[in-house]
Design a protein around this motif. Structure first.
Motif, PDB file in Angstrom:
ATOM      1  N   PRO A  36     -30.202 -82.347  -3.063  1.00  0.00           N
ATOM      2  CA  PRO A  36     -29.049 -82.778  -2.322  1.00  0.00           C
ATOM      3  C   PRO A  36     -28.592 -83.226  -1.572  1.00  0.00           C
ATOM      4  CG  PRO A  36     -29.685 -80.192  -2.505  1.00  0.00           C
ATOM      5  CD  PRO A  36     -31.084 -80.870  -2.813  1.00  0.00           C
ATOM      6  N   ILE A  37     -27.725 -83.935  -0.889  1.00  0.00           N
ATOM      7  CA  ILE A  37     -26.793 -83.981  -0.082  1.00  0.00           C
ATOM      8  C   ILE A  37     -24.858 -84.031  -0.689  1.00  0.00           C
ATOM      9  CG2 ILE A  37     -28.331 -86.332   0.179  1.00  0.00           C
ATOM     10  CD1 ILE A  37     -26.360 -88.194  -0.921  1.00  0.00           C
ATOM     11  N   THR A 157     -12.390 -92.693 -10.515  1.00  0.00           N
ATOM     12  CA  THR A 157     -12.804 -91.302 -10.211  1.00  0.00           C
ATOM     13  C   THR A 157     -14.265 -91.836 -12.419  1.00  0.00           C
ATOM     14  OG1 THR A 157     -11.321 -90.897 -10.028  1.00  0.00           O
ATOM     15  CG2 THR A 157     -13.463 -89.302 -10.403  1.00  0.00           C
ATOM     16  N   PRO A 158     -15.415 -91.557 -11.481  1.00  0.00           N
ATOM     17  CA  PRO A 158     -16.682 -91.447 -12.224  1.00  0.00           C
ATOM     18  C   PRO A 158     -16.175 -90.525 -13.071  1.00  0.00           C
ATOM     19  CG  PRO A 158     -17.343 -91.824 -10.049  1.00  0.00           C
ATOM     20  CD  PRO A 158     -16.287 -91.583 -10.061  1.00  0.00           C
ATOM     21  N   LEU A 337     -23.180 -88.910  -8.423  1.00  0.00           N
ATOM     22  CA  LEU A 337     -23.364 -88.401  -7.232  1.00  0.00           C
ATOM     23  C   LEU A 337     -23.390 -89.162  -6.413  1.00  0.00           C
ATOM     24  CD1 LEU A 337     -22.988 -84.500  -7.347  1.00  0.00           C
ATOM     25  CD2 LEU A 337     -20.344 -86.314  -7.962  1.00  0.00           C
ATOM     26  N   LYS A 338     -24.612 -89.390  -6.477  1.00  0.00           N
ATOM     27  CA  LYS A 338     -25.752 -89.709  -5.658  1.00  0.00           C
ATOM     28  C   LYS A 338     -25.199 -91.600  -5.688  1.00  0.00           C
ATOM     29  CE  LYS A 338     -29.647 -87.858  -3.323  1.00  0.00           C
ATOM     30  NZ  LYS A 338     -30.352 -87.530  -3.283  1.00  0.00           N
ATOM     31  N   GLY A 339     -24.724 -92.122  -5.749  1.00  0.00           N
ATOM     32  CA  GLY A 339     -24.226 -93.073  -6.522  1.00  0.00           C
ATOM     33  C   GLY A 339     -24.664 -93.975  -7.215  1.00  0.00           C
ATOM     34  N   GLU A 340     -25.229 -93.945  -8.537  1.00  0.00           N
ATOM     35  CA  GLU A 340     -25.800 -94.534  -9.105  1.00  0.00           C
ATOM     36  C   GLU A 340     -24.429 -94.515 -10.208  1.00  0.00           C
ATOM     37  OE1 GLU A 340     -29.122 -94.092 -11.709  1.00  0.00           O
ATOM     38  OE2 GLU A 340     -30.205 -93.034 -10.176  1.00  0.00           O
ATOM     39  N   LYS A 341     -24.190 -95.699 -10.881  1.00  0.00           N
ATOM     40  CA  LYS A 341     -23.007 -96.037 -11.755  1.00  0.00           C
ATOM     41  C   LYS A 341     -22.996 -95.060 -12.840  1.00  0.00           C
ATOM     42  CE  LYS A 341     -21.491-100.621  -9.665  1.00  0.00           C
ATOM     43  NZ  LYS A 341     -21.127-101.808 -10.630  1.00  0.00           N
TER      44      LYS A 341
END
Length: 385
Positions: A36-37, A157-158, A337-341
């Motif tokens: 988690p971040i 938004t994703p 959430l951590k940046g992957e498309k």
């Protein structure tokens, strides 16, 4: 000859369960990529949208929340108001929004949407909010109707779509390998209904199967009619179909129920097996809907899962619970959430198939379940709830 066929079927089922479970056992190992971040603004803000209250939507949402907890992203959910088979996801959402779920994720208050009774204005406001990345970091979408609607208008938004009958045939995504939009991901299990029909046919050996569904392109997709037609054509089985007009609002439910029950009454006299698609509005009333099939001694196979078998269908091959799809979904959520498309993430995932049999229903219609099939069953139910 029949017994040898059953033994072969049971062997194939058990082998398939073993192979898929071996895949599942290794699919969710927590690694550095999943730790988690926080977001740049602190907590990641999650929204939710569903077609309407439905057990698979609520169960999938619970599974994802549980997966996020197990991976250290939210605080304990021990007291979250969920029981297997419930249709209400909103009660869980309100529980989550009323508590501090930790430093990483916020389930945004007021960001729960159920489309069944929303006005056009309310839908427009929802879409405006989901498109605002300053308010929402990720939207969880449940069901084909909600998935199609959001996919057509959310570009910023994703969002991740779960629990559709077929996101490809619904034209939500471009292919199993490519969603077609950078911010879109949709879960696919391309063989789930073929697996069901194979098991149902091998056990019950029917020559004519019945199907009742809402008469529209969407109803065709939700009821996996394309898969049914492909299967029966390949195996020389006759399919008998009746159509109904779906409820347009909660005020229209009584008319829809009456129309559905009349279709069940008619088709029960014309088939020797029935494939129950997600038409019954209240799972707890399944046995009431299926009364004509009991009278005609017709075995009913539930497409939607175990809850329908608990309440009156004879058999299903589906998920035993929502743990696997929940862990898989939580893994996908975290990676986004951590940046992957979303577009870059694998969409096709098959859960471990589980056989559920209701012996009380089998006895009610005078159907003797082969002993070898009972040995292969994951869950045997002895009464009708």
């Amino acid at each position: 000859m029949k017994n040898r066929r059953i033994v072969r079927v049971v062997f194939v089922i058990l082998l398939g369960i073993f192979l898929i479970s071996q895949h599942s056992a290794t699919a969710f190992a927590i690694d550095e990529d999943l730790k988690p971040i926080q977001s740049d603004q602190g907590k990641w803000r999650i929204a939710y949208c569903e077609n309407d209250p439905y057990m698979n939507f609520a169960g999938t949402f619970y599974g994802i929340v549980r997966g996020l907890y197990e991976m250290g992203w939210i605080n304990s959910i021990e007291e979250i108001p969920y029981q297997y088979g419930q249709e209400d996801a909103k009660v869980m959402w309100e529980w989550l929004t009323s508590r501090d779920m930790g430093e990483y994720i916020e389930f945004v208050e007021g960001a729960f949407y159920s489309m069944i009774d929303m006005t056009t204005e309310e839908k427009e406001k929802m879409m405006e909010r989901l498109n605002n990345k300053k308010e929402i970091d990720l939207a969880l979408i449940m069901g084909t109707v909600a998935g199609k609607y959001v996919a057509q208008g959310v570009d910023n938004t994703p969002f991740m779509i779960f629990s559709t009958s077929n996101a490809l045939r619904s034209k939500i995504i471009e292919s199993v390998e490519d969603s077609g939009k950078d911010n879109l991901w949709a879960h696919m299990d391309t063989k789930v209904f073929i697996r069901q029909l194979n098991v149902f046919h091998d056990i019950c050996l029917f020559e004519t199967i019945g199907l009742v569904y809402e008469d529209s392109e969407l109803g065709y997709i939700l009821s996996a009619v394309g898969d049914v037609h492909g299967y029966v054509n390949e195996h020389g089985i006759e399919v008998v179909e009746y159509h109904v007009n779906d409820a347009q609002s909660t005020d229209d439910m009584d008319r829809y129920d009456q129309e559905l029950m009349e279709a069940y009454e008619k088709i029960s006299k014309e088939v020797d097996a029935f494939y129950l698609t997600p038409g019954c509005r209240e799972t707890s009333r399944t046995s009431e809907y299926l009364e004509p099939f009991y009278r005609e001694k017709i075995p009913v196979f539930a497409m939607a899962g175990t809850a329908e078998v608990e309440h009156g269908a004879m058999l299903t091959v589906f998920r035993f619970n929502f743990n696997e799809i929940g862990k898989y979904g939580a893994d996908r959520v975290i990676r986004v959430l951590k940046g992957e498309k979303p577009r870059n993430l694998k969409q096709d995932f098959a859960e471990t198939p589980c056989i559920t049999i209701n012996m009380a229903v089998a006895e009610k219609i005078g159907y003797e379940i082969p002993f070898n099939v009972l040995l292969a069953a994951d869950q045997i139910i002895t009464d009708i709830e």
